[in-house]
Design a protein around this motif. Structure first.
Motif, PDB file in Angstrom:
ATOM      1  N   GLN A 247       0.813  -1.154  -0.033  1.00 15.19           N
ATOM      2  CA  GLN A 247       0.118  -0.025  -0.052  1.00 15.19           C
ATOM      3  C   GLN A 247       0.787   1.027  -0.062  1.00 15.19           C
ATOM      4  OE1 GLN A 247      -1.905   1.133   3.555  1.00 15.19           O
ATOM      5  NE2 GLN A 247      -3.922   1.264   2.623  1.00 15.19           N
ATOM      6  N   GLY A 248       0.440   2.188  -0.810  1.00 20.06           N
ATOM      7  CA  GLY A 248       1.211   3.411  -0.929  1.00 20.06           C
ATOM      8  C   GLY A 248       0.616   4.492  -0.556  1.00 20.06           C
ATOM      9  N   LEU A 249       0.417   4.935   0.584  1.00 13.43           N
ATOM     10  CA  LEU A 249      -0.429   6.046   1.308  1.00 13.43           C
ATOM     11  C   LEU A 249       0.837   7.398   1.354  1.00 13.43           C
ATOM     12  CD1 LEU A 249      -2.918   4.904   3.684  1.00 13.43           C
ATOM     13  CD2 LEU A 249      -3.358   5.366   1.154  1.00 13.43           C
ATOM     14  N   VAL A 250       0.317   8.490   1.263  1.00  7.15           N
ATOM     15  CA  VAL A 250       1.185   9.678   1.613  1.00  7.15           C
ATOM     16  C   VAL A 250       1.024   9.903   3.014  1.00  7.15           C
ATOM     17  CG1 VAL A 250       1.577  12.084   1.375  1.00  7.15           C
ATOM     18  CG2 VAL A 250       0.879  10.728  -0.637  1.00  7.15           C
ATOM     19  N   VAL A 251       2.242   9.775   3.937  1.00  7.71           N
ATOM     20  CA  VAL A 251       2.275  10.190   5.324  1.00  7.71           C
ATOM     21  C   VAL A 251       3.305  10.996   5.485  1.00  7.71           C
ATOM     22  CG1 VAL A 251       1.324   7.833   5.961  1.00  7.71           C
ATOM     23  CG2 VAL A 251       3.835   8.065   5.716  1.00  7.71           C
ATOM     24  N   ILE A 252       3.249  12.189   6.530  1.00  6.90           N
ATOM     25  CA  ILE A 252       4.101  13.142   6.708  1.00  6.90           C
ATOM     26  C   ILE A 252       4.274  13.148   8.202  1.00  6.90           C
ATOM     27  CG2 ILE A 252       4.722  15.360   6.154  1.00  6.90           C
ATOM     28  CD1 ILE A 252       2.838  15.317   3.811  1.00  6.90           C
ATOM     29  N   PRO A 253       4.948  12.144   8.895  1.00  8.01           N
ATOM     30  CA  PRO A 253       5.144  12.576  10.256  1.00  8.01           C
ATOM     31  C   PRO A 253       5.906  13.589  10.654  1.00  8.01           C
ATOM     32  CG  PRO A 253       6.549  10.867   9.658  1.00  8.01           C
ATOM     33  CD  PRO A 253       5.678  11.304   8.105  1.00  8.01           C
ATOM     34  N   VAL A 292      -0.829  13.729   7.713  1.00  7.13           N
ATOM     35  CA  VAL A 292       0.236  14.719   8.581  1.00  7.13           C
ATOM     36  C   VAL A 292      -0.216  14.777   9.891  1.00  7.13           C
ATOM     37  CG1 VAL A 292      -1.027  16.734   8.104  1.00  7.13           C
ATOM     38  CG2 VAL A 292       1.417  16.677   8.461  1.00  7.13           C
ATOM     39  N   GLY A 293       0.938  14.497  10.680  1.00  7.89           N
ATOM     40  CA  GLY A 293       0.789  14.776  12.463  1.00  7.89           C
ATOM     41  C   GLY A 293       1.821  13.984  12.797  1.00  7.89           C
ATOM     42  N   THR A 294       1.689  13.778  14.169  1.00  5.24           N
ATOM     43  CA  THR A 294       3.004  13.171  14.899  1.00  5.24           C
ATOM     44  C   THR A 294       2.701  11.727  14.499  1.00  5.24           C
ATOM     45  OG1 THR A 294       1.274  12.374  16.758  1.00  5.24           O
ATOM     46  CG2 THR A 294       2.475  14.458  16.816  1.00  5.24           C
ATOM     47  N   SER A 295       3.793  10.814  14.745  1.00  4.06           N
ATOM     48  CA  SER A 295       3.664   9.503  14.216  1.00  4.06           C
ATOM     49  C   SER A 295       2.503   8.560  15.183  1.00  4.06           C
ATOM     50  CB  SER A 295       5.130   8.620  14.657  1.00  4.06           C
ATOM     51  OG  SER A 295       5.873   9.140  14.028  1.00  4.06           O
ATOM     52  N   ALA A 296       2.309   8.897  16.364  1.00  2.00           N
ATOM     53  CA  ALA A 296       1.191   8.576  17.095  1.00  2.00           C
ATOM     54  C   ALA A 296      -0.156   9.012  16.516  1.00  2.00           C
ATOM     55  CB  ALA A 296       1.084   8.928  18.554  1.00  2.00           C
ATOM     56  N   GLU A 297      -0.527   9.864  16.104  1.00  2.00           N
ATOM     57  CA  GLU A 297      -1.678  10.299  15.294  1.00  2.00           C
ATOM     58  C   GLU A 297      -1.773   9.489  13.962  1.00  2.00           C
ATOM     59  OE1 GLU A 297      -1.965  14.737  17.245  1.00  2.00           O
ATOM     60  OE2 GLU A 297      -0.853  14.451  15.249  1.00  2.00           O
TER      61      GLU A 297
END
Length: 348
Positions: A247-253, A292-297
């Motif tokens: 799976q290739g979502l966009v994540v921005i920690p 986008v957000g903290t890794s926990a979020e």
């Protein structure tokens, strides 16, 4: 908080490799440095997008060849090579060559369909055959046959002082099992499964098969649509539930981001958010919201994502327009904070 059914087994990232037209070498060098960093951080894979007549990587196989000589462990993939621009036999030669140079680390991802802006580029690309080129799944089947060692010629043996083979050379025996199809529809998911490929599913799918109600007010849920594709692929694949899906979502920690970086990231996500509200265009493309957000979020949102709960491999997509320092921060946060919260352990 709900949890995934199993820990994340493989963690990768995807980059477009943007560059400045005035200094293209610097952009390509940045991409290679990011791949090197990925290996150092323990990522399992690094993937390259493919862009023609744009300021992104136009030749990912060449870039992966360079990356193969600057890394020793990380897997190297393409997500994806649009086969409408390629001759399957020639591409099979290039992929096998780089796979051997890398020690068997190449994961080619491909897709089909006419090249983007085909009417504007067809005379340059296929001046004599533009109207007869086949952009169907058959183009993928040809590539698979050549990679897997099927005959490409009716002649082999000696001719004068030269020796000829009837199949693509060099042949890399394991490459056929590492071929991926990048698809966003039920049809492509089933085809990939039926033909023994692995399946790449990204942040874009076709809105199909999951609508509540009808007409213009129908509700379409991205995660549910993507889940239907994952299940259709595995139902058609000989390996069933063990067939590989990434799976290739966009994540921005943002754990290690500066205040300026966080502001930039949030503005980027906000600008792209409207396209996720409803299917876009005649093809009814549905885009996943960037996370986008903290890794926990982010981990909490992923655990709630029904398609994410179905897979154990990801290749998180890096935003297209950020700076090198931003990618360093994002990858570092993914590897040191987000990945472990998803059950992943760095490769060594």
């Amino acid at each position: 908080m709900s949890t995934t059914s199993k820990p994340l087994r493989k963690l990768g990232f995807l980059t477009i490799g943007l560059f400045d037209e005035a200094d293209p070498r610097r952009g390509h060098e940045s991409t290679l440095e990011i791949i090197e960093l990925g290996e150092q951080l323990g990522f399992d894979s690094a993937w390259l997008r493919h862009r023609h007549l744009q300021y992104g990587i136009s030749s990912p196989v060449a870039v992966l060849a360079a990356a193969s000589q600057r890394t020793s462990r990380i897997e190297l993939g393409t997500a994806v090579i649009p086969l409408g621009w390629e001759n399957p036999l020639r591409l099979a030669e290039d992929l096998a060559t780089v796979d051997l140079l890398s020690g068997g680390r190449v994961n080619p991802g491909v897709s089909v369909g006419p090249p983007m802006h085909y009417d504007r580029v067809k005379q340059a690309l296929y001046p004599d055959t533009a109207e007869t080129e086949d952009f169907s799944f058959e183009r993928v089947r040809r590539l698979l046959d050549f990679v897997r060692g099927e005959r490409a010629s009716d002649f082999s043996g000696m001719e004068g002082f030269e020796v000829f083979s009837d199949r693509v050379q060099p042949h890399s025996p394991g490459l056929g099992k590492r071929m991926w199809y990048g698809g966003g529809s039920l049809r492509s998911a089933r085809w990939a499964g039926e033909n023994g490929m692995n399946f790449l599913t990204s942040s874009v799918v076709k809105a199909e098969g999951n609508e509540e109600g009808g007409g213009e007010e129908a509700v379409v849920d991205f995660a549910e649509v993507q889940l239907s594709h994952v299940r259709a692929f595995r139902a058609a694949h000989a390996d069933g539930g063990e067939a590989r899906v990434s799976q290739g979502l966009v994540v921005i920690p943002t754990d290690g981001a500066t205040s300026e970086q966080r502001a930039k990231y949030e503005a980027y996500v906000a600008k792209r958010l409207p396209r996720t509200v409803a299917p876009q265009g005649p093809a009814r493309l549905l885009f996943a919201p960037d996370l986008v957000g903290t890794s926990a979020e982010i981990a909490e949102r992923l655990h709630e994502h029904v398609a994410f709960r179905e897979i154990d491999e990801v290749a998180f997509a890096l935003p297209f327009t950020f700076d090198h320092a931003d990618y360093v921060q994002i990858l570092t946060d993914i590897a040191t904070n987000l990945g472990p919260q998803l059950g992943w352990r760095p490769a060594v």
